[in-house]
Design an enzyme around this catalytic site. Structure first.
Site, PDB file in Angstrom:
ATOM      1  N   LYS A  35       0.839  -1.203   0.000  1.00 27.03           N
ATOM      2  CA  LYS A  35       0.000   0.000   0.000  1.00 27.03           C
ATOM      3  C   LYS A  35       0.872   1.252   0.000  1.00 27.03           C
ATOM      4  CE  LYS A  35      -0.401  -0.184   5.053  1.00 27.03           C
ATOM      5  NZ  LYS A  35      -1.199  -0.704   6.178  1.00 27.03           N
ATOM      6  N   TYR A 244      15.970  29.931   8.406  1.00 25.43           N
ATOM      7  CA  TYR A 244      14.755  30.570   8.937  1.00 25.43           C
ATOM      8  C   TYR A 244      14.775  30.617  10.452  1.00 25.43           C
ATOM      9  CZ  TYR A 244      12.366  30.345   4.399  1.00 25.43           C
ATOM     10  OH  TYR A 244      12.004  30.509   3.100  1.00 25.43           O
TER      11      TYR A 244
HETATM   12  C1  LIG Z   1      -0.548  -1.695   6.848  1.00 26.85           C
HETATM   13  C2  LIG Z   1      -1.210  -2.961   7.199  1.00 26.85           C
HETATM   14  C3  LIG Z   1      -0.460  -4.147   7.261  1.00 26.85           C
HETATM   15  C4  LIG Z   1       1.048  -4.160   7.214  1.00 26.85           C
HETATM   16  O1  LIG Z   1       1.512  -3.670   8.458  1.00 26.85           O
HETATM   17  P1  LIG Z   1       3.049  -3.538   8.802  1.00 26.85           P
HETATM   18  O2  LIG Z   1       3.054  -3.099  10.221  1.00 26.85           O
HETATM   19  O3  LIG Z   1       3.595  -2.502   7.892  1.00 26.85           O
HETATM   20  O4  LIG Z   1       3.682  -4.864   8.590  1.00 26.85           O
HETATM   21  C5  LIG Z   1      -1.155  -5.339   7.450  1.00 26.85           C
HETATM   22  N1  LIG Z   1      -2.498  -5.344   7.592  1.00 26.85           N
HETATM   23  C6  LIG Z   1      -3.231  -4.216   7.568  1.00 26.85           C
HETATM   24  C7  LIG Z   1      -4.704  -4.294   7.753  1.00 26.85           C
HETATM   25  C8  LIG Z   1      -2.629  -2.989   7.378  1.00 26.85           C
HETATM   26  O5  LIG Z   1      -3.353  -1.870   7.376  1.00 26.85           O
END
Ligand SMILES: *Cc1c(COP(=O)(O)O)cnc(C)c1O
Length: 349
Positions: A35, A244
């Site tokens: 993702k 800044y």
């Molecule tokens: C993002 C996510 C994962 C992966 O999690 P990690 O901690 O990055 O291994 C797995 N399942 C769901 C539902 C997620 O949202």
């Protein structure tokens, strides 16, 4: 070197996937979560490399991401969508053979009406109060769902990065209670859950961040390097200030390198005056505030002006940088900007 270069080691991602796969016993399948554009590293490239290494299931957050991954992978591997079957996504789910992880009664109705024979999974809420059906909703639909043979029943742990947290066992018990007598493959563990042990593995694990070299997978191989070009240097007198807000003052004559990258590239502002950059392994302090497109670095102690400085390298990984910025590796990775030249190493990269 003209632009900032993000190097992504696909062989290390594959090695991390294999290492996490090896944690679970025999018949447990290890998927890959890609993702948010593969945690910022390029979902298509990452998914292709992992598919070649043997991964057969991929997870994305939303259908659009699934479409991109399908384009990269072609038909064959399963692509599951955490957001489920959202309004307006039916054509994409059908045409690109995506598997929605249904998370509410609304979505179940939408899915069974629009695509009655199309593969789907189901997401249950075992205590995180985020996505998925709660025990009451699940009880109301489980007979209907049972007739449809879902491809997966999954839930997600809220505290898996803290092995001793009481929530882990509570969620495990809630998940078992909801699914023990239900006939479908099950999944509960992301990276943290895999490391909690066998009880959490069920039929399929879903690692994300560990593949990309980050905590809680402490034994992960580092995956990313980030090298930033030096645009200009200047000599400061004692008392001169930098950047800044004039938040850093030279205590003695100093040489400052101005580097081409800033918070618009994901080098978030809160790491100002804290993180370091490295010249062939020699640490140099990031001084002054982080600007949108520029960083300022104290290179007084270097013999020569480097052409570039490294901010992610063997001496300073993603989790260390996250600590300086008071955040987690996930946020550093997914903030990595679009302006970097992405260079892939290994796995035909
Ligand atoms: C993002 C996510 C994962 C992966 O999690 P990690 O901690 O990055 O291994 C797995 N399942 C769901 C539902 C997620 O949202």
């Amino acid at each position: 070197m003209g632009s900032a270069t993000l190097s992504i080691d696909l062989e290390a991602i594959i090695a991390n996937w294999r290492a996490l796969d090896a944690v679970s016993a025999g018949s447990v399948e290890t998927a890959a979560v890609v993702k948010a554009n593969g945690y910022g590293l390029g979902a298509g490239r990452v998914a292709k490399a992992l598919a070649r290494a043997g991964a057969r299931k991929f997870f994305v957050a939303i259908a659009e991401e699934g479409a991109r991954v399908r384009q990269a992978l072609g038909p064959g591997p399963e692509i599951c969508v955490f957001a489920g079957h959202m309004r307006g996504d039916t054509d994409m789910i059908y045409d690109l053979m995506l598997t929605p992880m249904i998370n509410s009664l609304d979505q179940l109705t939408r899915h069974l009406e629009a695509l009655p024979t199309h593969k789907f999974g189901l997401q249950l809420d075992s205590g995180m109060s985020r996505l998925g059906m709660d025990p009451g909703e699940w009880a109301a639909v489980r007979d209907i769902v049972s007739e449809q043979s879902p491809s997966l029943i999954m839930s997600h742990l809220a505290c898996a990065d803290e092995p001793d947290h009481a929530m882990n066992a509570q969620q495990l018990a809630a998940f078992c209670q909801m699914t023990d007598s239900f006939d479908a493959p099950r999944s509960l563990a992301a990276t943290g859950g895999i490391l909690l042990g066998q009880d959490y593995h069920f039929d399929l694990t879903r690692p994300g961040v560990g593949l990309y070299g980050c905590l809680p997978f402490a034994k992960a191989k580092p995956v990313v390097g980030l090298s930033l070009p030096v645009i200009q240097t200047r000599a400061l007198e004692a008392g001169d200030t930098v950047g800044y807000g004039a938040s850093w003052t030279a205590k003695k004559p100093s040489r400052i390198a101005t580097v081409s990258a800033g918070y618009a590239d994901g080098l978030i502002r809160s790491m100002g005056n804290k993180a370091q950059l490295f010249s062939n392994g020699t640490p140099c302090r990031l001084v002054g505030r982080v600007s949108m497109d520029l960083l300022t670095v104290d290179i007084s102690h270097l013999d020569e002006t480097p052409k570039s400085l490294d901010i992610l390298c063997p001496e300073q990984g993603v989790d260390q940088l996250a600590e300086y910025a008071d955040t987690i590796g996930y946020e550093i990775l997914t903030s990595l900007g679009a302006r970097y030249t992405r260079r892939y190493i290994g796995a035909g990269g």
